[in-house]
Design an enzyme around this catalytic site. Structure first.
Site, mmCIF file in Angstrom:
data_model
loop_
_atom_site.group_PDB
_atom_site.id
_atom_site.type_symbol
_atom_site.label_atom_id
_atom_site.label_comp_id
_atom_site.label_asym_id
_atom_site.label_seq_id
_atom_site.Cartn_x
_atom_site.Cartn_y
_atom_site.Cartn_z
ATOM 1 N N CYS A 1 54.996 -16.712 -16.337
ATOM 2 C CA CYS A 1 53.750 -16.066 -16.730
ATOM 3 C C CYS A 1 52.706 -16.987 -17.361
ATOM 4 O O CYS A 1 51.545 -16.980 -16.938
ATOM 5 C CB CYS A 1 54.033 -14.894 -17.647
ATOM 6 S SG CYS A 1 55.327 -15.168 -18.863
ATOM 7 N N HIS B 1 48.865 -14.650 -23.949
ATOM 8 C CA HIS B 1 49.988 -15.559 -23.698
ATOM 9 C C HIS B 1 49.565 -16.974 -23.315
ATOM 10 O O HIS B 1 50.209 -17.637 -22.505
ATOM 11 C CB HIS B 1 50.921 -14.979 -22.616
ATOM 12 C CG HIS B 1 52.339 -15.439 -22.795
ATOM 13 N ND1 HIS B 1 53.323 -15.269 -21.837
ATOM 14 C CD2 HIS B 1 52.954 -16.078 -23.845
ATOM 15 C CE1 HIS B 1 54.459 -15.755 -22.267
ATOM 16 N NE2 HIS B 1 54.272 -16.257 -23.481
#
Length: 566
Positions: free
Chosen positions: A72, A128
């Site tokens: 990710c 993130h």
């Protein structure tokens, strides 16, 4: 100005047309998390209906050869910078909450450019990309507003993030030994939900997919349409929740809609996907209601493939079938994911793009669509290529090669050129290199509901602007994008565990990576090895700094995850 009334009217019409032509499109970028190739029903799986996503696919362009990173953080870094993660040291495992690592500040990212072009920029959902210092957080990186979480996941209901501090242990398989991440030690807990820079406590109990959808719809409903909007909706779905709470969905949906799925975990996952699909429909309907849809670009894709059997900690029953491998590997199941472009600005009726595309390409492509001057685009030192014209006019892509994965710490590599792919090394001693995921061929699954696609929220909203094909043509498109594994004549399996040498595949003829042709085609093998070395020359090592749990502990910040280093 001396103009007769007719001349004045004509002049005003011309000016109005020029203004309309120069109006920048709204950009809605929906990035889902850990959704596998076989988790959307337009790819041929009847098990989990996704009518809203399918409506976008059939009336837009299905990006059939779209590649992302296998994890990710690298995928999100590639999107935001237009650079291969290995060229900026963001490849490899994702950023931990207690880890002093973030997207470098000397790189100007996508929302910063879009703001300069007059856009209002909003991030809803997952960041993130690092937050250990305030200057790395979304509001400091070009977003006008932020409602979401800093880390890689949160609980779907209480929005707590449980960050396990990793230790490294030796993994054995026969005589071979490797390194594995072990998460059985210290854990840090804290709320990770923020509105701009303020922790949000009063949303506890609200299901995350609904919560982020409500926020996205609210952003659209309250947007000044004289200003172009960049809405980056980065969903938690369908990533696992915290340890012991991997799969979370409203019980009433699980029990009422998916009883025909035998596997109880897959049943909950189907409900999670259904909520994600509902979100897409609500966002598209909101754009329609606000009169923004006719001048919008909508992108939908997953950041990487499903983990499926990755680990007991963050396992989900998402499916990459029939593609090989899972999240974190360099196989097709990790890096080739569902991807769609929808817009009334498309100048053709084709519903499938077979052109090679990489997630870095969205950076120059969206800036091109937003009106950035071509000279400025060409002056940018990015790895992505501008695909806007090839997408809207359905012409050949300018991309024919790319690195698929370059991870020097885990020693796994993959590159593509044309139809060929080279794979070298293995992830965790090859434990996750096989085929994985539910094939969806459960005989009790409902019949594919074309009418339901037409009557979905997205279908009703977009049909007047870009009509979907008739039922026969729609089913033909679906058949064309349903990947089958064609039989291989005397195939040579690729065993990256036993053999240290690389394997090569012709992905056009062998999309499931069953037949290693490295011994049969040494000429191709040598050219692919040269390409790999070319990309490795520019690789910036991943420093992977150690965690600092004592400093980052949310207990020091009223039990919330906050920037923790001055």
């Amino acid at each position: 100005m001396n103009c007769c009334p007719v001349t004045l009217v004509l002049l005003l019409l011309v000016i109005g047309n020029v203004i309309a032509a120069e109006k920048k499109p709204h950009i809605i970028y929906i990035l889902c998390d850990d959704v596998g190739w076989n988790d959307v029903s337009y790819h041929g799986n009847d098990q989990i209906p996704t009518p809203n996503i399918d409506a976008l696919a059939y009336s837009g362009v299905i990006l059939h050869k779209h590649y992302v990173q296998p994890i990710c953080t690298p995928s999100r870094a590639a999107l935001m910078t237009g650079k291969y993660p290995s060229n900026i040291g963001i490849q490899g495992v994702p950023i931990g909450g207690a880890q002093p690592k973030a997207l470098p500040l000397d790189i100007k990212i996508l929302p910063q450019y879009l703001k300069e072009l007059g856009y209002r920029t909003s991030l809803v959902g997952k960041w993130h990309l690092g937050f250990y210092k305030k200057e790395y957080t979304p509001l400091e990186r070009g977003f006008d507003s932020f409602f979401g979480y800093y880390n890689g996941l949160i609980d779907y209901y209480n929005h707590i993030y449980d960050d396990p501090i990793p230790t490294f242990t030796e993994t054995c398989r026969g005589t071979k030994r490797g390194i594995n991440w072990n998460f059985n030690g210290e854990h840090l807990y804290g709320l990770d939900l923020h509105r701009n820079e303020t922790p949000v406590w009063d949303m506890a109990g609200k299901y995350a997919t609904d919560m982020f959808t409500d926020e996205a719809v609210n952003q659209i409903e309250n947007h000044d349409t004289n200003t172009p909007l960049f809405l980056y909706l980065a969903h938690l779905a369908c990533h696992a929740g915290n340890w012991g709470q991997n799969l979370q969905a409203p019980n009433e949906l699980v029990n009422s809609k998916f009883n025909y799925i035998i596997d109880p975990n897959r049943r909950v996952y189907a409900a999670m996907m259904s909520k994600l699909d509902e979100s897409v429909g609500r966002v598209v309907a909101a754009l329609k209601k606000k009169d923004m849809l006719q001048n919008s670009i909508i992108v939908f894709l997953s950041d990487n493939g499903a983990p499926t059997i990755l680990s007991s900690q963050w396992q989900t029953p998402g499916s990459n079938y029939p593609l090989r491998g899972v999240k974190v590997t360099q196989w097709e199941g990790a890096v080739r994911t569902p991807a769609i472009l929808w817009s009334p600005l498309l100048k053709h009726n084709s519903h499938i793009s077979h052109q090679l595309m990489h997630i870095t390409d969205w950076f120059p492509t969206l800036l091109s669509a937003a009106g950035l001057d071509s000279k400025q685009l060409s002056a940018m030192k990015v790895d992505g290529v501008d695909q806007w014209k090839s997408l809207i006019y359905n012409t050949a892509s300018v991309r024919n090669k790319m690195p698929v994965e370059l991870d020097e710490l885990r020693n796994i590599y993959a590159v593509r050129r044309g139809n060929w792919k080279l794979v070298q090394g293995n992830s965790l001693l090859g434990f996750y290199d096989g085929y994985s995921g539910d094939n969806g061929e459960n005989t009790t699954s409902p019949v594919y509901n074309v009418k339901g696609i037409m009557e979905s929220d997205a279908g009703r909203a977009i049909n007047p602007l870009r009509a979907m094909p008739n039922e026969k043509a729609l089913l033909s498109v679906r058949q064309q994008v349903t990947i089958k594994c064609p039989p291989q004549n005397n195939p040579t399996p690729c065993d990256t565990f036993t053999n240290d040498r690389p394997c090569i595949f012709n992905i056009a003829e062998d999309p499931c990576e069953r037949n290693d042709l490295s011994l049969q085609r040494p000429d191709i093998l040598n050219r692919m090895k040269e390409l790999l070395e070319e990309y490795r020359e520019s690789l910036v090592p991943d420093s992977y700094p150690p965690y600092i749990p004592a400093q980052a502990n949310p207990r020091k910040f009223n039990n919330t995850w906050e920037p923790w280093m001055a």
